[in-house]
Design a protein around this motif. Structure first.
Motif, PDB file in Angstrom:
ATOM      1  N   TYR A   1       0.819  -1.216   0.000  1.00 27.77           N
ATOM      2  CA  TYR A   1       0.000   0.000   0.000  1.00 27.77           C
ATOM      3  C   TYR A   1       0.848   1.259   0.000  1.00 27.77           C
ATOM      4  O   TYR A   1       0.720   2.115  -0.887  1.00 27.77           O
ATOM      5  CB  TYR A   1      -0.965   0.031   1.190  1.00 27.77           C
ATOM      6  N   GLN A   2       1.733   1.389   1.002  1.00 33.06           N
ATOM      7  CA  GLN A   2       2.468   2.646   1.160  1.00 33.06           C
ATOM      8  C   GLN A   2       3.418   2.924  -0.003  1.00 33.06           C
ATOM      9  O   GLN A   2       3.543   4.073  -0.437  1.00 33.06           O
ATOM     10  CB  GLN A   2       3.245   2.629   2.481  1.00 33.06           C
ATOM     11  N   LYS A   3       4.099   1.906  -0.504  1.00 37.47           N
ATOM     12  CA  LYS A   3       5.142   2.146  -1.506  1.00 37.47           C
ATOM     13  C   LYS A   3       4.658   1.955  -2.949  1.00 37.47           C
ATOM     14  O   LYS A   3       5.245   2.533  -3.871  1.00 37.47           O
ATOM     15  CB  LYS A   3       6.333   1.216  -1.244  1.00 37.47           C
ATOM     16  N   LEU A   4       3.630   1.135  -3.173  1.00 40.48           N
ATOM     17  CA  LEU A   4       3.186   0.865  -4.542  1.00 40.48           C
ATOM     18  C   LEU A   4       1.835   1.500  -4.866  1.00 40.48           C
ATOM     19  O   LEU A   4       1.695   2.206  -5.862  1.00 40.48           O
ATOM     20  CB  LEU A   4       3.115  -0.652  -4.773  1.00 40.48           C
TER      21      LEU A   4
ATOM     22  N   ALA B   1      -9.790  -3.824   3.445  1.00 39.67           N
ATOM     23  CA  ALA B   1      -9.107  -2.531   3.499  1.00 39.67           C
ATOM     24  C   ALA B   1     -10.111  -1.386   3.533  1.00 39.67           C
ATOM     25  O   ALA B   1     -11.117  -1.398   2.822  1.00 39.67           O
ATOM     26  CB  ALA B   1      -8.191  -2.375   2.280  1.00 39.67           C
ATOM     27  N   LYS B   2      -9.822  -0.425   4.387  1.00 42.04           N
ATOM     28  CA  LYS B   2     -10.598   0.814   4.403  1.00 42.04           C
ATOM     29  C   LYS B   2      -9.692   1.947   4.871  1.00 42.04           C
ATOM     30  O   LYS B   2      -8.551   1.700   5.311  1.00 42.04           O
ATOM     31  CB  LYS B   2     -11.825   0.683   5.303  1.00 42.04           C
ATOM     32  N   LEU B   3     -10.184   3.141   4.790  1.00 43.89           N
ATOM     33  CA  LEU B   3      -9.439   4.315   5.247  1.00 43.89           C
ATOM     34  C   LEU B   3      -9.954   4.711   6.622  1.00 43.89           C
ATOM     35  O   LEU B   3     -11.151   4.985   6.776  1.00 43.89           O
ATOM     36  CB  LEU B   3      -9.595   5.476   4.267  1.00 43.89           C
ATOM     37  N   PRO B   4      -9.087   4.757   7.631  1.00 44.19           N
ATOM     38  CA  PRO B   4      -9.556   5.145   8.960  1.00 44.19           C
ATOM     39  C   PRO B   4      -9.992   6.598   9.037  1.00 44.19           C
ATOM     40  O   PRO B   4     -10.894   6.945   9.806  1.00 44.19           O
ATOM     41  CB  PRO B   4      -8.345   4.880   9.853  1.00 44.19           C
ATOM     42  N   TRP B   5      -9.346   7.442   8.245  1.00 44.64           N
ATOM     43  CA  TRP B   5      -9.692   8.852   8.187  1.00 44.64           C
ATOM     44  C   TRP B   5      -9.965   9.238   6.731  1.00 44.64           C
ATOM     45  O   TRP B   5      -9.682   8.459   5.814  1.00 44.64           O
ATOM     46  CB  TRP B   5      -8.561   9.716   8.742  1.00 44.64           C
ATOM     47  N   ALA B   6     -10.455  10.425   6.510  1.00 47.19           N
ATOM     48  CA  ALA B   6     -10.793  10.885   5.161  1.00 47.19           C
ATOM     49  C   ALA B   6      -9.548  11.394   4.439  1.00 47.19           C
ATOM     50  O   ALA B   6      -9.509  12.507   3.900  1.00 47.19           O
ATOM     51  CB  ALA B   6     -11.863  11.968   5.220  1.00 47.19           C
ATOM     52  N   ARG B   7      -8.529  10.558   4.420  1.00 50.08           N
ATOM     53  CA  ARG B   7      -7.295  10.849   3.713  1.00 50.08           C
ATOM     54  C   ARG B   7      -6.652   9.513   3.356  1.00 50.08           C
ATOM     55  O   ARG B   7      -7.022   8.471   3.907  1.00 50.08           O
ATOM     56  CB  ARG B   7      -6.338  11.702   4.566  1.00 50.08           C
ATOM     57  N   ILE B   8      -5.640   9.527   2.484  1.00 47.01           N
ATOM     58  CA  ILE B   8      -5.043   8.266   2.027  1.00 47.01           C
ATOM     59  C   ILE B   8      -3.684   8.002   2.658  1.00 47.01           C
ATOM     60  O   ILE B   8      -2.997   7.053   2.267  1.00 47.01           O
ATOM     61  CB  ILE B   8      -4.917   8.237   0.485  1.00 47.01           C
ATOM     62  N   PHE B   9      -3.292   8.811   3.641  1.00 44.21           N
ATOM     63  CA  PHE B   9      -1.957   8.665   4.240  1.00 44.21           C
ATOM     64  C   PHE B   9      -1.746   7.280   4.832  1.00 44.21           C
ATOM     65  O   PHE B   9      -0.659   6.722   4.760  1.00 44.21           O
ATOM     66  CB  PHE B   9      -1.748   9.732   5.317  1.00 44.21           C
ATOM     67  N   GLU B  10      -2.797   6.706   5.451  1.00 42.01           N
ATOM     68  CA  GLU B  10      -2.682   5.375   6.023  1.00 42.01           C
ATOM     69  C   GLU B  10      -3.935   4.587   5.677  1.00 42.01           C
ATOM     70  O   GLU B  10      -4.993   5.165   5.402  1.00 42.01           O
ATOM     71  CB  GLU B  10      -2.504   5.417   7.539  1.00 42.01           C
ATOM     72  N   ALA B  11      -3.821   3.255   5.688  1.00 42.59           N
ATOM     73  CA  ALA B  11      -4.963   2.375   5.469  1.00 42.59           C
ATOM     74  C   ALA B  11      -5.176   1.539   6.724  1.00 42.59           C
ATOM     75  O   ALA B  11      -4.253   1.317   7.505  1.00 42.59           O
ATOM     76  CB  ALA B  11      -4.719   1.474   4.264  1.00 42.59           C
ATOM     77  N   GLU B  12      -6.412   1.097   6.907  1.00 43.44           N
ATOM     78  CA  GLU B  12      -6.723   0.188   8.006  1.00 43.44           C
ATOM     79  C   GLU B  12      -7.010  -1.182   7.409  1.00 43.44           C
ATOM     80  O   GLU B  12      -8.007  -1.362   6.694  1.00 43.44           O
ATOM     81  CB  GLU B  12      -7.932   0.689   8.792  1.00 43.44           C
ATOM     82  N   LEU B  13      -6.132  -2.143   7.675  1.00 46.91           N
ATOM     83  CA  LEU B  13      -6.245  -3.472   7.078  1.00 46.91           C
ATOM     84  C   LEU B  13      -6.657  -4.500   8.119  1.00 46.91           C
ATOM     85  O   LEU B  13      -6.324  -4.391   9.292  1.00 46.91           O
ATOM     86  CB  LEU B  13      -4.917  -3.904   6.448  1.00 46.91           C
TER      87      LEU B  13
END
Length: 552
Positions: A457-460, A529-541
């Motif tokens: 997720y973070q790098k690709l 997978a989902k986004l914990p916040w309304a941004r793409i900086f981190e994912a919640e897996l």
């Protein structure tokens, strides 16, 4: 973005089906349901904020060692730019800490409502005094660990007009610290010129962040006892600057008050709760693990990584000291080997490093891979080389490649030592093969989650996703509800494909654990997978695995 969501979903589905058709069949094994043990102790965690790395990930780490980590209700915690409900958090803490064996408490969440709110410096001096009073009066029926984070060098992006002077404020901070250290007349002159470029109100607000933080942290230090230990972290730090000056002041106070056993300074933020969890586990187990630090390149130990106040070697030794582990000079004498990769413009891992790690695994060493990248690029990581050279990464004791080095090292140390410690306990107790296999399977589940988030997720996915969102006119750091839903579908499709490939190309091809002629395999790997916040900086897996056994 709204008109493209169906197209994105269809493309991801086609990619997933195409990938499935190209994969080879896994080795045959008989499906096996491995039971995870019932937790033996309860740990209260009032996290730094609601992001998974600070909250649910600590829960998952605790489960590896039979520790039930209890979090506040989600409605009490922050949601991106909405701070935590501080009026509800402290009563929750008062009630529940009496029921738990150990409490890990973020002062920043109680005081400001989370890390992002702390960057806005929302609390007043009177609120700080009230919180110190409340913490002092909190009954210590069990051990407590309270942590507080020194403000970062850069001002919050939400602060206007302050962020317009980001460079000038950063330069002011560094010059002020250098003048403090050297007393240089030339640097003092440059400091004065830099001050003149910043509006007085903006400069005063910036200074007051550190003055107020110092005041609170020095007050918090007075609460330190053997049963209430205090830890001070640093949010996105720098070797020089006002955060460094604050750290020096705190360390001097710790030494002057002879509180080195009751209070510690560390060089990170998000990973602190995980490290404090490990420290408690090691104390309860009466075990001081031995750790061997192996660097992938000669310059890695002295490397300065982004957002770090100290070099790589100093950060690692600080974390070992914080949790109560010791460094050893040979791999044969170690309970855990930390293989440390720090890729950058001058060093990118190759087949040589892949073979080196393969040899460690062949010798049955327990290896935690800290896979760090200076420029946050996949090519600087070791994992792609391991995958390309068919190194069985299902044998790793831990893996982390999160954003800052301290986050990665703290997570990998926590996972590796909790796994090794629990394995040691079970082997000493004479546990049966299936119980041991269950531990290895649970640890592999956590490793797979870290690989899918930190690498895939973070790098690709993340860099391409940002470009896609911006091309469709969506803001990657402020998604509306429709864009967030479509983005989550995109991430889900991408990571589902990567999970399938990861299983069939590596994790499921060789046994992750063998004993008494029984080989245990990973049969299935799926991810939500989902986004914990309304941004793409981190994912919640959330990762799910199925295992199988084969007599060989």
């Amino acid at each position: 973005m709204r008109n493209s969501s169906k197209i994105i979903f269809i493309i991801c589905t086609i990619m997933l089906i195409s990938g499935i058709c190209l994969r080879l069949a896994l080795p045959s094994s008989i499906p096996l349901k491995l039971k995870q043990p019932t937790p033996t102790q309860s740990i209260l965690l009032l996290p730094l904020d609601s992001r998974p790395v600070c909250s649910t990930m600590v829960q998952k780490l605790g489960a590896l060692a039979g520790l039930n980590v209890i979090l506040p209700p989600k409605s009490y915690l922050d949601n991106y730019q909405t701070p935590s409900d501080r009026q509800k958090l402290f009563p929750w803490l008062q009630k529940n800490q009496l029921l738990c064996d150990y409490s890990i408490i973020s002062a920043d969440n109680l005081l400001h409502g989370g890390l992002l709110a702390a960057r806005m410096n929302t609390a007043t001096p009177s609120e700080e005094d009230e919180l110190l009073k409340q913490l002092r009066q909190l009954p210590i029926t069990r051990q407590q660990a309270i942590f507080s984070v020194i403000p970062r060098l850069l001002v919050s992006d939400q602060l206007l007009p302050d962020r317009w002077y980001q460079y000038q404020l950063m330069r002011y901070s560094q010059l002020a610290d250098m003048v403090r250290i050297t007393g240089s007349f030339a640097l003092t002159q440059e400091l004065r010129r830099t001050e003149a470029k910043i509006p007085p109100k903006v400069l005063e607000k910036y200074r007051s962040r550190y003055q107020q933080s110092d005041r609170f942290n020095l007050g918090l230090l007075k609460l330190a006892t053997d049963d209430r230990r205090i830890t001070f972290g640093q949010d996105d730090a720098s070797p020089i600057g006002l955060p460094h000056a604050s750290a020096v002041k705190l360390q001097s106070s710790i030494v002057a008050q002879k509180l080195q056993q009751q209070a510690q300074l560390t060089y990170g933020a998000d990973e602190i709760a995980s490290l404090l969890l490990v420290r408690y586990y090691l104390q309860q187990s009466n075990w001081q693990p031995k750790v061997y630090l192996h660097y992938a390149s000669p310059k890695a130990e002295s490397a300065d990584m982004p957002y770090m106040a100290v070099c790589v070697g100093a950060a690692l030794r600080n974390q070992l000291k914080l949790i109560g582990a010791s460094e050893v000079s040979t791999p044969d004498s170690a309970d855990l080997i930390c293989y440390v990769n720090c890729g950058n413009d001058d060093f990118r891992p190759s087949v040589k490093q892949a073979q080196e790690l393969q040899q460690m695994l062949d010798q049955d060493y327990k290896v935690a891979l800290i896979d760090s990248s200076t420029n946050f690029e996949a090519e600087e990581l070791l994992l792609p080389q391991l995958l390309a050279n068919n190194v069985p990464i299902n044998k790793l004791a831990a893996y982390a490649a999160w954003n800052t080095f301290s986050n990665s090292s703290g997570t990998a140390l926590a996972q590796g030592l909790l796994f090794c410690g629990r394995l040691r306990q079970l082997q000493t107790a004479g546990a049966d093969p299936e119980r041991l296999a269950a531990l290895f399977a649970a640890n592999l589940n956590f490793t797979a989650e870290r690989i899918l988030e930190d690498y895939y997720y973070q790098k690709l996915v993340h860099p391409q996703l940002r470009q896609t969102l911006e091309a469709f006119g969506a803001n990657p750091v402020e998604l509306d509800s429709e864009d967030k839903t479509a983005t989550e579908q995109y991430i889900q499709g991408k990571l589902s494909l990567q999970a399938y490939k990861l299983l069939h190309d590596n994790l499921g091809r060789t046994p992750f654990y063998q004993q008494n002629g029984q080989s245990y395999y990973l049969r299935d790997l799926s991810v939500g997978a989902k986004l914990p916040w309304a941004r793409i900086f981190e994912a919640e897996l959330q990762v799910w695995t199925d295992t199988g056994v084969k007599t060989e």
